[in-house]
Motif scaffolding. Structure first.
Motif, PDB file in Angstrom:
ATOM      1  N   GLU A 157      -5.814  11.693 -11.997  1.00 16.48           N
ATOM      2  CA  GLU A 157      -5.064  10.527 -12.467  1.00 16.48           C
ATOM      3  C   GLU A 157      -4.473   9.823 -11.252  1.00 16.48           C
ATOM      4  OE1 GLU A 157      -4.795  13.515 -13.606  1.00 16.48           O
ATOM      5  OE2 GLU A 157      -4.990  13.549 -15.786  1.00 16.48           O
ATOM      6  N   CYS A 158      -4.783   8.535 -11.106  1.00 19.77           N
ATOM      7  CA  CYS A 158      -4.385   7.794  -9.900  1.00 19.77           C
ATOM      8  C   CYS A 158      -3.749   6.454 -10.266  1.00 19.77           C
ATOM      9  CB  CYS A 158      -5.588   7.536  -8.991  1.00 19.77           C
ATOM     10  SG  CYS A 158      -6.479   9.030  -8.505  1.00 19.77           S
ATOM     11  N   LEU A 159      -3.026   5.900  -9.279  1.00 21.74           N
ATOM     12  CA  LEU A 159      -2.497   4.544  -9.359  1.00 21.74           C
ATOM     13  C   LEU A 159      -3.223   3.702  -8.329  1.00 21.74           C
ATOM     14  CD1 LEU A 159       1.340   5.272  -9.598  1.00 21.74           C
ATOM     15  CD2 LEU A 159      -0.245   4.811 -11.464  1.00 21.74           C
ATOM     16  N   LEU A 160      -3.483   2.423  -8.666  1.00 17.74           N
ATOM     17  CA  LEU A 160      -4.130   1.502  -7.733  1.00 17.74           C
ATOM     18  C   LEU A 160      -3.040   0.664  -7.069  1.00 17.74           C
ATOM     19  CD1 LEU A 160      -6.826   0.458  -6.630  1.00 17.74           C
ATOM     20  CD2 LEU A 160      -6.859  -1.205  -8.500  1.00 17.74           C
ATOM     21  N   VAL A 161      -2.856   0.863  -5.731  1.00 14.24           N
ATOM     22  CA  VAL A 161      -1.732   0.222  -5.018  1.00 14.24           C
ATOM     23  C   VAL A 161      -2.234  -0.485  -3.771  1.00 14.24           C
ATOM     24  CG1 VAL A 161      -0.036   1.888  -5.884  1.00 14.24           C
ATOM     25  CG2 VAL A 161      -1.274   2.373  -3.767  1.00 14.24           C
ATOM     26  N   ARG A 162      -1.323  -1.381  -3.234  1.00 12.48           N
ATOM     27  CA  ARG A 162      -1.622  -2.110  -2.001  1.00 12.48           C
ATOM     28  C   ARG A 162      -1.172  -1.293  -0.792  1.00 12.48           C
ATOM     29  NH1 ARG A 162       0.358  -5.841  -5.667  1.00 12.48           N
ATOM     30  NH2 ARG A 162      -1.123  -7.521  -6.193  1.00 12.48           N
ATOM     31  N   GLY A 163      -1.579  -1.752   0.378  1.00 10.68           N
ATOM     32  CA  GLY A 163      -1.172  -1.090   1.606  1.00 10.68           C
ATOM     33  C   GLY A 163       0.342  -1.101   1.788  1.00 10.68           C
ATOM     34  N   GLY A 164       0.892  -0.101   2.476  1.00 10.97           N
ATOM     35  CA  GLY A 164       2.337   0.022   2.682  1.00 10.97           C
ATOM     36  C   GLY A 164       3.034   0.779   1.582  1.00 10.97           C
TER      37      GLY A 164
END
Length: 739
Positions: free
Chosen positions: A181-188
């Protein structure tokens, strides 16, 4: 889903049948060779019986070869492999429960599913999934797994609504990457979210598995391992159980293969309104309204080819090659019981061990061989076989037509002597003219519409066709001026010669046909003469009978006159004598000596029908004889004297059942069908000989033969009752039958 052998694939390719066979393959449940092994007559009977029933198609399945090898080595099967066996067992159980009669019902009756399969079957649903709720521990584990997964999802959802993380989120969905199970996130994101990166998108975003759910995931992995261990124990238990059923699994695998062949053909024929034709015992080919499956809106083919050689001549592009392919295709599909479009009731297709198609041009760069040389190689191969159907397209291809005609006339004659049946196409007339005078050669000419300048794709029997080369060239756009010059070069004499060849051949065949008709009429006249002779002999016999009748009446009148003489009545004497004289035939009838009466004595050896026995007692019209320990009362007229043979040792059988015959039949080692045939003849003979009780031995064995005997006796109209024999006469392995 079928596996074609190389030779069969090559033949079907030459005959343009591969798409048709491919359409049939979709109806198979498992991958196998489309050619059925064994007796085609037997296969056709079962296909015909199955076609009379309504049934559902079997589930898709795989052959059990790998499964059986695994079980023989005491291996542990996967649940998917176990369910493959269960699918087939369930389908046969379904067919048995339908209560089919006839041949299919008898077949299903031989498939007895051993006890123990139900114990495995109840753990799988219709889709093959293991039903964990049947085990209390597995059910508890599955509930724990659900609870942990819910906990993980809730924890991740809480993270999604965190204020600090919202600016880094690409979306608010839970993504799964490799069951993580993952979250899709931006850099930083690492400033506000602790976790491991498990993937990256093309846009530069990151799939991150949060550390906040690591503990829950660890618990989940532990519980899943516990679940896998429990399931493995079930797989091991089921595999051990199935290891004891290896012979049955092998048997049901073969039976399913056979049933798959039958049902695929029946359902394919129903789907397209096709017919399945059984090859006949001879080599005649009679086609009525046959349509080659490769053609769209074809003109149906109807022909009768009963000779040894069929020569198809005539116009180019007039359908000669397609007719040849149609004849060979119909025979190939009948050989392998493949459904096709034709009128089955009016068609008859012979049986051939091999079917050879010499159609393509053998020349290519790879084999470095000329067209004619390649054809010679192909013909040399044809001499290796007997009882084959051979099709040759454009037989004189690649060499001078005059030389080829002489050569191939001899080659074809030799092939015919070897029992081959041959179909040949040619647009040259020389070969047809050389072969046309033979009784076993048939001619077909492709017809051409000269007014419209197009072929009709129809054929005329008994003539040599014209090639129409100039007309065909004009139809396809060759300049008329070129054709005019070509006609002039060809010459008027050549044109006349071709016409004479065509007409001469036609006249010769017409003359032979008329001679044949004359011979048939002569034979009919001879048959009529024989009938008249027979009628004359019948009249003579009637006259003789009438004379004998009159002689009998005369004798009766004489006896009456003698009786009157004893009474001294002179008037009555003269009256009876006159009546007798009037009825006396003019021709004396020779007296027939009465046959000498045979007197039989006790102990004399006699012949009764096909058996020899000894006279026990003699009556006025009948006698008691002993045959192989059995006593029969028969008429004296049915006995014949026989030479004194050495007496056989007498065998006495004691039984609690009253026996009037002691006649026995032993069926050990026979199959069900063979046993039924022997019982039918055996009971008929017993009834004719007057037996009212017989004994049939079938043994115990697997029980299949005993079942077949019991079903046959139930259905036999002359069997009053039957029961297991006493222990000293065979017990459960024999039946006492009362007639």
């Amino acid at each position: 889903m079928s596996r074609l052998s190389h030779s069969l694939s090559e033949l079907f390719g030459k005959l343009d049948l591969l798409p048709h066979v491919g359409a049939l393959e979709h109806f198979f449940s498992r991958e196998q060779n489309i050619a059925m092994q064994g007796d085609q007559e037997r296969h056709y009977r079962y296909i015909e019986a199955l076609d009379a029933l309504e049934f559902k198609a079997p589930p898709k399945s795989v052959p059990f070869e790998a499964i059986l090898n695994h079980l023989k080595k005491q291996g542990v099967l996967r649940f998917e492999e176990i369910f493959e066996v269960l699918k087939v067992v369930r389908y046969f159980r379904f067919l048995r429960n339908q209560g089919y009669g006839g041949l299919i019902g008898e077949w299903m009756g031989t498939i007895v599913i051993p006890e123990g399969f139900e114990e495995i079957d109840e753990y799988f649903d219709v889709e093959g999934k293991f039903i964990e709720s049947r085990d209390e521990e597995l059910y508890r584990i599955s509930q724990r797994i659900k609870a942990i997964k819910t906990e993980i999802n809730d924890a991740i959802k809480r993270l999604l609504h965190t204020q600090k993380l919202s600016s880094y989120l690409v979306d608010t969905q839970i993504h799964y990457v490799g069951d993580e199970e993952c979250l899709l996130v931006r850099g930083g994101f690492n400033h506000v979210l602790k976790g491991s990166v498990v993937g990256r998108t093309g846009a530069g975003y990151f799939y991150v598995a949060p550390d906040a759910v690591l503990k829950s995931k660890e618990q989940l992995r532990y519980v899943l391992q516990e679940r896998d261990a429990a399931l493995y124990e079930y797989a091991k238990r089921f595999s051990a159980k199935l290891s004891g059923f290896v012979p049955f699994i092998g048997f049901i695998d073969r039976e399913f293969d056979r049933y798959d062949h039958y049902q695929a053909r029946v359902l394919f024929a129903r789907a397209h309104d096709y017919a399945i034709v059984k090859p006949s015992g001879d080599d005649a080919i009679v086609l009525e309204e046959f349509a080659h499956p490769a053609l769209h809106n074809p003109k149906p083919v109807s022909l009768a080819f009963k000779g040894n050689l069929l020569l198809i001549t005539g116009v180019n592009a007039g359908g000669k090659t397609m007719l040849l392919k149609s004849i060979l295709s119909a025979c190939a599909m009948a050989k392998y019981l493949i459904p096709m479009r034709l009128n089955a009731h009016k068609s008859r297709i012979g049986s051939f061990k091999r079917i050879e198609a010499v159609i393509d041009d053998p020349q290519n760069v790879g084999n470095d061989i000329s067209t004619f040389a390649g054809r010679m190689v192909q013909f040399a191969h044809l001499f290796e076989h007997k009882s084959a159907l051979i099709g040759v397209d454009e037989i004189e291809l690649g060499t001078d037509s005059d030389e080829a005609a002489a050569l191939f006339a001899i080659v074809l004659d030799e092939l015919i002597k070897r029992g081959q049946k041959i179909v040949v196409t040619t647009h040259h007339k020389r070969l047809a003219a050389l072969m046309a005078d033979r009784d076993d050669v048939e001619l077909l000419a492709a017809l051409y519409d000269e007014e419209r300048r197009v072929p009709t794709y129809e054929f005329l029997h008994g003539v040599i066709g014209k090639s129409y080369a100039f007309e065909t060239a004009a139809r396809y756009g060759i300049n008329p001026a070129i054709l005019t010059r070509a006609r002039a070069l060809y010459g008027e004499n050549h044109e006349k010669l071709s016409v004479l060849i065509e007409r001469g051949s036609e006249l010769e065949r017409d003359l032979k046909r008329k001679n044949k008709e004359a011979d048939e009429r002569l034979e009919a006249i001879r048959a009529e003469q024989n009938a008249l002779k027979e009628a004359r002999e019948n009249l003579r016999s009637d006259l003789e009978r009438e004379r004998n009748r009159l002689r009998a009446e005369y004798d009766a009148a004489i006896r009456e006159a003698k009786a009157a003489a004893k009474e001294h009545d002179q008037a009555a004497i003269h009256r009876q004598l006159n009546r007798a004289q009037a009825k006396l035939p003019k021709v004396e009838v020779p007296k027939i000596a009465e046959p000498e009466k045979i007197v039989y004595e006790v102990g004399q050896t006699v012949k009764y029908r096909s058996q020899r026995g000894t006279v026990v007692s003699v009556g006025a019209k009948d006698a008691m004889i002993e045959v192989e320990g059995m006593r029969l009362r028969v008429k004296l007229a049915d006995l014949k004297p026989s030479g004194n043979l050495p007496k056989k040792p007498k065998v006495t059988v004691t039984s609690q059942v009253e026996q009037k015959s002691g006649l026995k039949l032993d069926l050990h080692g026979l199959r069900g069908e063979e046993a039924c045939e022997k019982m039918d003849k055996f009971l008929s003979d017993a009834l004719l000989q007057g037996f009212d009780e017989v004994l049939i031995y079938h043994g115990i064995g697997t029980g299949k033969l005993a079942y077949a005997v019991k079903e046959f006796l139930k259905a036999h109209p002359s069997v009053k009752s039957f029961a297991d024999a006493p222990a000293h006469m065979g017990g459960f392995g024999a039946k006492v039958v009362r007639l």
